[in-house]
Design a protein around this motif. Structure first.
Motif, PDB file in Angstrom:
ATOM      1  N   ARG A  31     -11.660   5.676  10.562  1.00 51.86           N
ATOM      2  CA  ARG A  31     -10.575   5.234  10.608  1.00 51.86           C
ATOM      3  C   ARG A  31      -9.482   6.292  10.735  1.00 51.86           C
ATOM      4  N   ARG A  61      -2.697  -3.355  17.808  1.00 53.96           N
ATOM      5  CA  ARG A  61      -2.081  -4.668  17.431  1.00 53.96           C
ATOM      6  C   ARG A  61      -0.908  -4.451  16.413  1.00 53.96           C
ATOM      7  N   HIS A 118     -18.441   2.394  15.965  1.00 54.57           N
ATOM      8  CA  HIS A 118     -17.893   1.295  16.019  1.00 54.57           C
ATOM      9  C   HIS A 118     -16.736   1.049  15.126  1.00 54.57           C
ATOM     10  N   ILE A 119     -16.831   1.782  14.041  1.00 51.96           N
ATOM     11  CA  ILE A 119     -15.503   1.582  13.098  1.00 51.96           C
ATOM     12  C   ILE A 119     -14.238   2.534  13.813  1.00 51.96           C
ATOM     13  N   ASP A 150      -7.548  -3.088   5.059  1.00 52.95           N
ATOM     14  CA  ASP A 150      -8.829  -3.519   5.061  1.00 52.95           C
ATOM     15  C   ASP A 150      -9.043  -4.153   3.759  1.00 52.95           C
ATOM     16  N   GLN A 186      -8.711  -0.772  17.921  1.00 55.13           N
ATOM     17  CA  GLN A 186      -8.457  -2.121  18.452  1.00 55.13           C
ATOM     18  C   GLN A 186      -7.395  -2.879  17.448  1.00 55.13           C
ATOM     19  N   LYS A 187      -7.657  -2.362  16.054  1.00 51.38           N
ATOM     20  CA  LYS A 187      -6.807  -2.889  14.870  1.00 51.38           C
ATOM     21  C   LYS A 187      -5.473  -2.354  15.241  1.00 51.38           C
ATOM     22  N   VAL A 240     -11.953  -6.984   4.308  1.00 59.11           N
ATOM     23  CA  VAL A 240     -12.748  -6.648   5.358  1.00 59.11           C
ATOM     24  C   VAL A 240     -13.510  -5.261   4.796  1.00 59.11           C
ATOM     25  N   SER A 246      -7.319  -7.731   3.280  1.00 60.53           N
ATOM     26  CA  SER A 246      -8.103  -8.663   3.935  1.00 60.53           C
ATOM     27  C   SER A 246      -9.454  -9.034   3.463  1.00 60.53           C
ATOM     28  N   ASN A 286     -13.077  -0.044  16.332  1.00 62.19           N
ATOM     29  CA  ASN A 286     -12.539  -1.208  15.568  1.00 62.19           C
ATOM     30  C   ASN A 286     -11.041  -0.543  15.076  1.00 62.19           C
TER      31      ASN A 286
END
Lengths: 235, 278
Positions: free
Chosen positions: B116, B21, B10-11, B93, B17-18, B98, B96, B14
């Protein structure tokens, strides 16, 4: 077995001492409040429990597992003081991400997500992006995320921060119902009035030292929490 | 057996996805595409001029040379993007907050790091493949010859390998330096790694002792302990410019060293990450 068992936990940031030989135990299915003024070491302790901060000395066991072992966090959900997530995520996306990180998938993930959003009264915000949310909506999203997975310990850092009175009442009701379900709640807060009505055990921290701890009513001995807290901190 | 937690996957997704952008990547992607298209148009013009001067066979030479030059250009841009993403990967991360939330899950710090890194690597390699394929298609049309040969595939593999330690090194520097400094320092450091590899790949120990200097003393541990990205780059260039020559046996040794030194590098960065308070 205690859910949290901390023995002589100390933490320094450079020359400044954040925690000084803190020892406390949290029994299962209790609501434990960690109280203290700003900068008293509450967040440092919570982060030590979660293995986010390495204590200089002492041990912390979560459900009998050392807090430095990631397995200790398997049954733990955490709400930080300022809940935040990637701005492009939708509210339901955040809750689902939390669910998937807790091992949920497929229809179970969807159902649990729907239920969590409904419980927090934000099911009408499905599709709304994090960057478009108010602080209160974000806080509710964080709390909804905590409901994903089978967590027996919920750690909340200033959970009432940013919530309006209605939301505070609803959150307290939710926390009580979670306690009735057998969950253990460990709450960091400096809003004494709310915590007095909610918790059954408490510890008071100041400048990294534990000034008092135990079962709330026997600790207060007839005083209000506010008076007791003021006396201890000002001593 | 050291297994991956379910959080790893999932990371990883993610991260994709991060980073998808990331506006800097899109800007560089658009810029690379424009450079390839404009220079391809210039190439067509040169081919026409070559035809007017009746330079038989010149078209083929002109067609393959710019592709190699573009390979170098895209290679450089890939390194820049790898450093950009690497520097931003964990520090954003942290900015923010997170990271606090992600690390409160039952995930090991090294898993978080590797997820990551691999997510970032996927994005940079995608940029690289897109740019190379675009360049190869355009130059294939210009030169009327198919350009996607073994040498491009070989280059793709090597650049993919180079990108991985580049990201990890940028992450390491982002622990200690502000983002901008970490970016330029990583860029400089990767150039220094190439210099070290160029210096020592051909040098014997007695030559080293005879030509000893301060730079060489610093360069030696870099050459010995870090993945030899410069050597991989040289191997690609030699295949691109001399496709008839077989791959040197040294290349396989470099690959073996790469795997060991990359594991060591990830171990070191994980060690630093584990000791960081979040």
């Amino acid at each position: 077995m205690n859910v949290i068992d901390a023995q002589n936990v100390s933490k320094n940031y450079g020359s400044s001492r954040a925690l000084s030989s803190l020892t406390l135990s949290v029994a299962p299915a209790s609501v434990y409040a960690l109280l203290g003024p700003n900068g008293s070491g509450k967040t440092t302790f919570v982060k030590s429990v979660l293995g986010l901060v390495r204590a200089n000395s002492g041990t912390i066991l979560i459900n009998g597992i050392d807090s430095n072992d990631p397995k200790s966090r398997e049954g733990v959900a955490y709400l930080p003081e300022k809940f935040n997530f990637f701005p492009y995520y939708t509210i339901d996306g955040v809750v689902k991400f939390y669910g998937s990180m807790k091992g949920l998938s497929g229809s179970e993930l969807d159902d649990r997500c729907h239920l969590a959003l409904k419980t927090l009264g934000i099911d009408d915000l499905v599709g709304k992006k994090v960057k478009e949310c108010s602080k209160g909506q974000l806080q509710r999203t964080g709390i909804a995320s905590m409901l994903m997975g089978n967590n027996n310990l919920l750690i909340l850092d200033e959970p009432f921060s940013g919530l309006d009175p209605i939301a505070i009442k609803e959150l307290k009701d939710l926390l009580r119902s979670l306690k009735e379900q057998g969950k253990t709640l460990f709450i960091n807060s400096h809003i004494l009035s709310e915590m007095e009505k909610l918790c059954d055990h408490a510890a008071i921290l100041n400048k990294g030292e534990c000034l008092a701890q135990g079962e709330l009513q026997s600790m207060l001995n007839g005083k209000s929490l506010e008076d007791f807290f003021y006396e201890r901190v000002k001593q | 057996m050291m297994g991956l937690s379910s959080c790893f996957k999932h990371i990883y997704f993610n991260t994709i996805q991060k980073e998808i952008r990331n506006k800097s990547i899109w800007s560089l992607l658009i810029m690379t595409s424009l450079v390839i298209i404009v220079l391809n148009a210039l190439l067509n013009l040169l081919l026409q001029l070559a035809g007017e001067f009746q330079m038989a066979g010149a078209g083929m030479e002109l067609g393959s040379l710019p592709l190699n030059l573009f390979y170098t250009l895209i290679d450089f841009f890939s390194t820049v993007i790898a450093i950009l993403i690497g520097v931003n990967s964990l520090s954003s991360d942290e900015d923010s907050g997170v990271n606090v939330q992600l690390l409160s899950f039952p995930v090991k710090r090294w898993e978080y790091l590797v997820a990551r890194v691999l997510g970032s690597w996927t994005i940079v390699v995608s940029y690289y493949v897109y740019s190379i394929v675009l360049a190869a298609i355009l130059f294939s049309i210009s030169s009327r010859d198919f350009m996607m040969g073994f040498q491009i595939f070989f280059g793709l593999i090597n650049t993919s390998l180079i990108i991985l330690p580049t990201i990890v090194i940028a992450i390491l520097f982002s622990f200690f330096l502000p983002k901008l400094f970490a970016f330029f320092f990583s860029l400089f450091f990767m150039a220094f790694v190439s210099y070290s590899n160029m210096t020592f790949s051909q040098m014997k120990m007695d030559e080293f002792m005879q030509q000893i200097s301060f730079m060489k003393i610093i360069a030696l541990p870099v050459h010995l302990l870090l993945p030899r990205t410069g050597a991989l780059s040289s191997a690609t260039n030699s295949v691109l410019y001399n496709p008839e020559e077989p791959i040197s046996y040294m290349y396989w040794g470099t690959l073996g060293h790469y795997l060991l030194s990359l594991a060591l590098l990830i171990f070191v960065v994980s060690w630093f990450l584990k000791r960081r308070d979040v």
